[in-house]
Design a protein around this motif. Sequence first.
Motif, short mmCIF file in Angstrom:
data_model
loop_
_atom_site.label_atom_id
_atom_site.label_comp_id
_atom_site.label_asym_id
_atom_site.label_seq_id
_atom_site.Cartn_x
_atom_site.Cartn_y
_atom_site.Cartn_z
N ASP A 133 -10.47 -8.67 -2.06
CA ASP A 133 -11.01 -8.00 -0.88
C ASP A 133 -10.97 -8.89 0.36
O ASP A 133 -11.69 -8.65 1.33
CB ASP A 133 -12.44 -7.52 -1.13
CG ASP A 133 -13.40 -8.64 -1.51
OD1 ASP A 133 -12.91 -9.78 -1.74
OD2 ASP A 133 -14.62 -8.39 -1.58
N LEU A 134 -10.15 -9.94 0.33
CA LEU A 134 -10.04 -10.84 1.48
C LEU A 134 -8.93 -10.36 2.42
O LEU A 134 -7.97 -9.71 2.00
CB LEU A 134 -9.73 -12.26 1.01
CG LEU A 134 -10.75 -12.87 0.04
CD1 LEU A 134 -10.29 -14.28 -0.36
CD2 LEU A 134 -12.13 -12.93 0.67
N THR A 151 -3.03 10.95 -2.29
CA THR A 151 -4.10 9.99 -2.05
C THR A 151 -3.55 8.72 -1.43
O THR A 151 -2.57 8.15 -1.92
CB THR A 151 -4.82 9.64 -3.37
OG1 THR A 151 -5.35 10.84 -3.95
CG2 THR A 151 -5.96 8.66 -3.11
N ALA A 152 -4.17 8.27 -0.35
CA ALA A 152 -3.75 7.03 0.31
C ALA A 152 -4.41 5.84 -0.37
O ALA A 152 -5.62 5.85 -0.62
CB ALA A 152 -4.11 7.06 1.79
N VAL A 153 -3.63 4.81 -0.69
CA VAL A 153 -4.12 3.59 -1.32
C VAL A 153 -3.93 2.44 -0.34
O VAL A 153 -2.80 2.15 0.07
CB VAL A 153 -3.38 3.31 -2.63
CG1 VAL A 153 -3.87 2.00 -3.25
CG2 VAL A 153 -3.58 4.46 -3.62
N GLY A 154 -5.04 1.81 0.04
CA GLY A 154 -4.97 0.79 1.08
C GLY A 154 -4.34 -0.51 0.64
O GLY A 154 -3.82 -1.26 1.45
N GLY A 155 -4.38 -0.83 -0.63
CA GLY A 155 -3.77 -2.06 -1.11
C GLY A 155 -4.65 -3.28 -0.88
O GLY A 155 -5.74 -3.19 -0.30
N SER A 190 0.86 -1.18 0.00
CA SER A 190 0.00 0.00 0.00
C SER A 190 0.89 1.23 0.00
O SER A 190 2.11 1.12 -0.05
CB SER A 190 -0.93 -0.01 1.22
OG SER A 190 -0.18 -0.09 2.42
N GLY A 191 0.27 2.40 0.03
CA GLY A 191 1.10 3.60 0.04
C GLY A 191 0.33 4.86 -0.26
O GLY A 191 -0.91 4.89 -0.20
N THR A 192 1.08 5.89 -0.62
CA THR A 192 0.51 7.20 -0.93
C THR A 192 0.89 7.59 -2.34
O THR A 192 2.07 7.49 -2.72
CB THR A 192 1.04 8.26 0.05
OG1 THR A 192 0.75 7.85 1.39
CG2 THR A 192 0.38 9.61 -0.21
N LEU A 193 -0.08 8.00 -3.14
CA LEU A 193 0.17 8.42 -4.51
C LEU A 193 0.84 9.80 -4.54
O LEU A 193 0.84 10.52 -3.54
CB LEU A 193 -1.15 8.46 -5.28
CG LEU A 193 -1.94 7.15 -5.37
CD1 LEU A 193 -3.22 7.35 -6.16
CD2 LEU A 193 -1.09 6.05 -5.99
#
Length: 329
Positions: A326-327, A285-289, A278-281
């Motif tokens: 999404d698991l 924008t935060a991306v949860g992964g 995951s990370g920040t664009l």
Amino acid sequence: MTRIGILIGSTRPGRKGDRVARWVHERAARRGDAEFEVIDLLDHPLPHLDEPLPALAGRYRHGHTRAWADTIARFDGFVMVTPEYNASIPGVLKNAIDYLYAEWTHKAVGFVSYGGGGGTRAARQLRTVCELLRMSAVTPQVSLSLHTDFEDDATLTPGAHHVSALDTLLDDVVTHSTEGRTATPTQRETDEAAIRHHIGKIIDAIRAKDLEGLRRHYSTDVVSFDIDPPLRHVGIDAKLANWANVFTFFREVTYELRHLMPTVGEDVAFTHAFGRLSGTLPDGTAVGGMWVRVTFCFRKIDGDWLITHDQVSVPLDMPGGRGVVDLEP
């Protein structure tokens, strides 16, 4: 040389633990058979235990846990300095102990307590906890009274019998720590520790976006079945190209593994785990992964364990022909 940590078990404002630890250190520093260092829990702030797995598993998720583990792992033995709060040890000390397991196990420990009654009930409980961790708790003990060993409830003035007891305690801690230090671990234990170390360094390199740091942990002929096309990526340059794309996509990168399970042979080993990137664009924008299944296969090459194959996958929704992302483990 044998290294002994003097652990201050209280962080309360107005505590007396720092004075007690200073006295222990000053006395210990006169010795030439070990190195002594004070470990202050104020310098290692830990939240209430937040690791998803028991410490016995040895798979630490959080950076603060790994930093604490690295600190404790440097020492061969300990002197724990504890006050007595309500007939027990401080919660902050119990919390710090509970974070780890292997870093404590088989190491010597002695206890210096203080309180209205010498802190003996706290020391007794602390001894039980440490023995459950398979630590070697020495018999000699120092118990300082708030009434007779502190002048004006502030200045530490231990009696001569406490000095003698402390010297005996240090003798035993150093002796047991030196014996433990010279004990040879099994080859499998050594190899498993090396593999866990490699995995930890890979996580650190990913979070630091350090391609050269990653290069050191893969064989030059690594074959990777990564999550993105094509079906396989052959060679270290192809593997690093994938990571370079990730580092370009994210401004900040976070990578974590859960349920890491190594299996070690003579010169081949593998681990499996659940991983999430995951990370920040660049725009903030935060991306949860998403959680994926990860397998690392190692070969021992010139005495060093290197990844020669890795595989990343997600379950497949057969009727829909799409990956299930999404698991959570």
